[in-house]
Every structure is written in C-alpha cells, then in structure tokens.
Write a protein that holds these residues in place. Structure first.
Motif, mmCIF file in Angstrom:
data_model
loop_
_atom_site.group_PDB
_atom_site.id
_atom_site.type_symbol
_atom_site.label_atom_id
_atom_site.label_comp_id
_atom_site.label_asym_id
_atom_site.label_seq_id
_atom_site.Cartn_x
_atom_site.Cartn_y
_atom_site.Cartn_z
ATOM 1 N N THR A 118 0.891 -1.337 0.115
ATOM 2 C CA THR A 118 -0.038 -0.095 0.016
ATOM 3 C C THR A 118 0.815 1.161 -0.017
ATOM 4 O OG1 THR A 118 -0.373 -0.373 2.183
ATOM 5 C CG2 THR A 118 -2.123 -0.779 0.961
ATOM 6 N N PRO A 119 1.871 1.243 0.523
ATOM 7 C CA PRO A 119 2.811 2.807 0.486
ATOM 8 C C PRO A 119 3.057 3.185 -0.832
ATOM 9 C CG PRO A 119 3.598 1.122 2.094
ATOM 10 C CD PRO A 119 2.770 0.310 1.564
ATOM 11 N N GLN A 120 3.041 2.121 -1.924
ATOM 12 C CA GLN A 120 3.490 2.147 -3.234
ATOM 13 C C GLN A 120 2.046 3.090 -4.053
ATOM 14 O OE1 GLN A 120 6.142 2.313 -4.951
ATOM 15 N NE2 GLN A 120 7.097 1.493 -3.112
ATOM 16 N N LEU A 121 0.945 2.642 -3.407
ATOM 17 C CA LEU A 121 -0.405 3.390 -3.934
ATOM 18 C C LEU A 121 -0.322 4.763 -4.095
ATOM 19 C CD1 LEU A 121 -3.194 1.305 -2.210
ATOM 20 C CD2 LEU A 121 -2.637 1.342 -4.479
ATOM 21 N N ARG A 122 0.314 5.298 -3.336
ATOM 22 C CA ARG A 122 0.383 6.859 -2.919
ATOM 23 C C ARG A 122 1.472 7.538 -3.784
ATOM 24 N NH1 ARG A 122 -3.277 9.890 -3.234
ATOM 25 N NH2 ARG A 122 -1.798 11.392 -2.829
ATOM 26 N N ARG A 123 2.442 6.614 -4.242
ATOM 27 C CA ARG A 123 3.755 7.161 -4.639
ATOM 28 C C ARG A 123 3.522 8.043 -5.885
ATOM 29 N NH1 ARG A 123 8.676 3.918 -5.994
ATOM 30 N NH2 ARG A 123 9.896 5.609 -6.374
ATOM 31 N N TRP A 124 2.726 7.328 -6.936
ATOM 32 C CA TRP A 124 2.606 7.685 -8.112
ATOM 33 C C TRP A 124 1.652 9.239 -8.074
ATOM 34 C CZ3 TRP A 124 3.969 8.573 -12.953
ATOM 35 C CH2 TRP A 124 3.180 9.073 -13.813
ATOM 36 N N ASP A 125 0.610 9.163 -7.377
ATOM 37 C CA ASP A 125 -0.267 10.417 -7.330
ATOM 38 C C ASP A 125 0.427 11.499 -6.434
ATOM 39 O OD1 ASP A 125 -2.377 9.484 -8.494
ATOM 40 O OD2 ASP A 125 -3.511 8.744 -6.571
ATOM 41 N N ASP A 126 1.517 10.879 -5.384
ATOM 42 C CA ASP A 126 2.505 12.252 -4.730
ATOM 43 C C ASP A 126 3.116 13.067 -5.850
ATOM 44 O OD1 ASP A 126 1.091 11.680 -2.369
ATOM 45 O OD2 ASP A 126 2.578 10.550 -1.678
ATOM 46 N N ALA A 127 3.801 11.942 -6.603
ATOM 47 C CA ALA A 127 4.517 12.406 -7.661
ATOM 48 C C ALA A 127 3.916 13.365 -8.690
ATOM 49 C CB ALA A 127 5.384 11.428 -8.372
ATOM 50 N N LEU A 128 2.744 12.878 -9.130
ATOM 51 C CA LEU A 128 1.902 13.542 -10.220
ATOM 52 C C LEU A 128 1.306 14.866 -9.285
ATOM 53 C CD1 LEU A 128 0.903 13.528 -13.075
ATOM 54 C CD2 LEU A 128 -0.941 12.052 -12.324
ATOM 55 N N GLU A 129 1.048 14.978 -8.537
ATOM 56 C CA GLU A 129 0.630 16.012 -7.446
ATOM 57 C C GLU A 129 1.674 17.243 -7.630
ATOM 58 O OE1 GLU A 129 -1.339 14.855 -4.069
ATOM 59 O OE2 GLU A 129 -2.991 13.726 -5.014
ATOM 60 N N ALA A 130 2.730 16.467 -7.191
ATOM 61 C CA ALA A 130 3.993 17.515 -7.289
ATOM 62 C C ALA A 130 4.294 18.187 -8.684
ATOM 63 C CB ALA A 130 5.307 16.855 -6.648
ATOM 64 N N ALA A 131 4.283 17.311 -9.436
ATOM 65 C CA ALA A 131 4.571 17.674 -10.818
ATOM 66 C C ALA A 131 3.359 18.971 -11.075
ATOM 67 C CB ALA A 131 4.288 16.660 -11.878
ATOM 68 N N ALA A 132 2.164 18.603 -10.896
ATOM 69 C CA ALA A 132 1.063 19.531 -11.212
ATOM 70 C C ALA A 132 1.225 21.107 -10.458
ATOM 71 C CB ALA A 132 -0.404 19.041 -10.720
ATOM 72 N N VAL A 133 1.764 20.806 -9.128
ATOM 73 C CA VAL A 133 2.031 22.194 -8.624
ATOM 74 C C VAL A 133 3.359 22.904 -9.114
ATOM 75 C CG1 VAL A 133 3.340 23.132 -6.542
ATOM 76 C CG2 VAL A 133 1.582 21.251 -6.189
ATOM 77 N N ARG A 134 4.080 22.146 -9.669
ATOM 78 C CA ARG A 134 5.430 22.538 -10.359
ATOM 79 C C ARG A 134 4.909 23.299 -11.891
ATOM 80 N NH1 ARG A 134 7.904 18.389 -10.410
ATOM 81 N NH2 ARG A 134 7.890 17.654 -12.526
ATOM 82 N N LEU A 135 4.175 22.608 -12.408
ATOM 83 C CA LEU A 135 3.639 22.835 -13.836
ATOM 84 C C LEU A 135 2.478 23.915 -14.039
ATOM 85 C CD1 LEU A 135 3.661 19.314 -15.517
ATOM 86 C CD2 LEU A 135 5.447 20.998 -15.640
ATOM 87 N N LEU A 136 1.607 23.807 -12.873
ATOM 88 C CA LEU A 136 0.554 24.956 -12.784
ATOM 89 C C LEU A 136 0.834 25.787 -11.411
ATOM 90 C CD1 LEU A 136 -2.331 22.442 -13.873
ATOM 91 C CD2 LEU A 136 -1.294 24.179 -15.344
ATOM 92 N N PRO A 137 1.565 26.455 -11.395
ATOM 93 C CA PRO A 137 2.057 27.001 -10.173
ATOM 94 C C PRO A 137 1.053 28.173 -9.833
ATOM 95 C CG PRO A 137 3.446 28.015 -11.637
ATOM 96 C CD PRO A 137 2.825 26.891 -12.361
#
Length: 171
Positions: A118-137
């Motif tokens: 289960t810790p892997q479940l959040r990994r992708w979404d966390d990375a994608l959310e971080a990218a969204a913050v970076r790409l759409l500041p």
C-alpha cells in the motif's frame, strides 16, 4: 543504481535486475497470479532457487517489482518542467512496450488488497501532484484536472485506446 565494483556483486545485481524484469513481464502478460518462484525463474532463465536467494518471498519480489516500475515513472516525471514536456513524456510512454504500464496497473490493484504494497499506492499520485504544482503554479484549481487527465490517459493506453495527450495543454 551504479554497478558494484566487486565482480560477484555485479553478477548478483544483474541477476536481481533480471528477476525483477522477468516479474514485470509475467505480470504484464498474465497478471500477478502468474508470479511464482518457478514462473519467474523460467522467464529469467535462472534456476528456481535463485528467486528465493535474492528475494525472501514472492511477496517481497512483487513489492520490489512495483517499486522498480514506480522508480522509473516517478524519476521521469520529476524531470518534467513544462506541460509540453509532460505531453511528450506521455507520448513516449504510449509508444513503449505497454507491458510495463500494464504490470504497474496490475500491481497497483494488488496493492489495494496487500498492506505491504500500500505505500506504493500513493507514490505515483504524490509525484503527479508535485508535478501539477510545479507545472501549474498559478492555477491550483486546475491541478486536480491535470492529475486526473494523466491518470486517465495512462489507463486508456493500457486498455488499448490511447488518447491524445495534447489535450493536457488546454487544462
């Protein structure tokens, strides 16, 4: 990961990687249920004892395989600096062998029912959310759309109906 200097360690690391790649191929083609000691050994062309030499259990092997595939995707996503680059990354992923993406989805579904995964479940979404913050500041309200759009495009590719990632440029 850099190759160890010692020859035995290098051989061991190559064999471990071969077992992980064999696991991902099996999961991509036949599902997580196909991952057995004998099945992975046959796919990797190593003796069955090698599987449990490098991994204490098939569950440990599945966790390592999921971590491996996530490392690839998360590392690539971390290097994306613009929406246009993200579109190109998604196009690149849809052109590659989809077995890797299919394996990732299969392992994520398995993780829903397996606490050690289960810790892997959040990994992708966390990375994608971080990218969204970076790409759409300057557009926090659009970030969930980007996350959902990327996840939807990846799932569509797995299902055999890849969409056009350039739609993300309109988010």
């Amino acid at each position: 990961m850099p190759e160890p200097a010692d020859g035995r360690l290098r051989k061991g690391e190559r064999r471990r990687r071969a077992l992980l790649e064999a696991t991902l191929r099996l999961v991509g083609r036949h599902g997580a249920g196909a991952v057995t000691q004998r099945g992975v050994a046959a796919e990797a062309r190593v003796p069955p004892s090698a599987v449990l030499y490098y991994f204490a259990s098939v569950d440990e092997l599945l966790l390592a395989a999921l971590t491996t595939v996530h490392d690839r995707y998360v590392d690539r996503l971390a290097g994306v600096g613009t929406l246009a680059e993200l579109v190109e990354v998604l196009r690149e992923w849809s052109r590659q062998d989809l077995l890797l993406t299919v394996a990732e989805y299969e392992l994520l579904l398995l993780a829903v029912r397996r606490p050690e995964l289960t810790p892997q479940l959040r990994r992708w979404d966390d990375a994608l959310e971080a990218a969204a913050v970076r790409l759409l500041p300057d557009a926090p309200e659009r970030r969930p759309l980007l996350v959902a759009g990327v996840n939807g495009l990846c799932l569509a590719a797995v299902l055999g109906s890849p969409g056009d990632p350039s739609v993300l440029l309109r988010i």
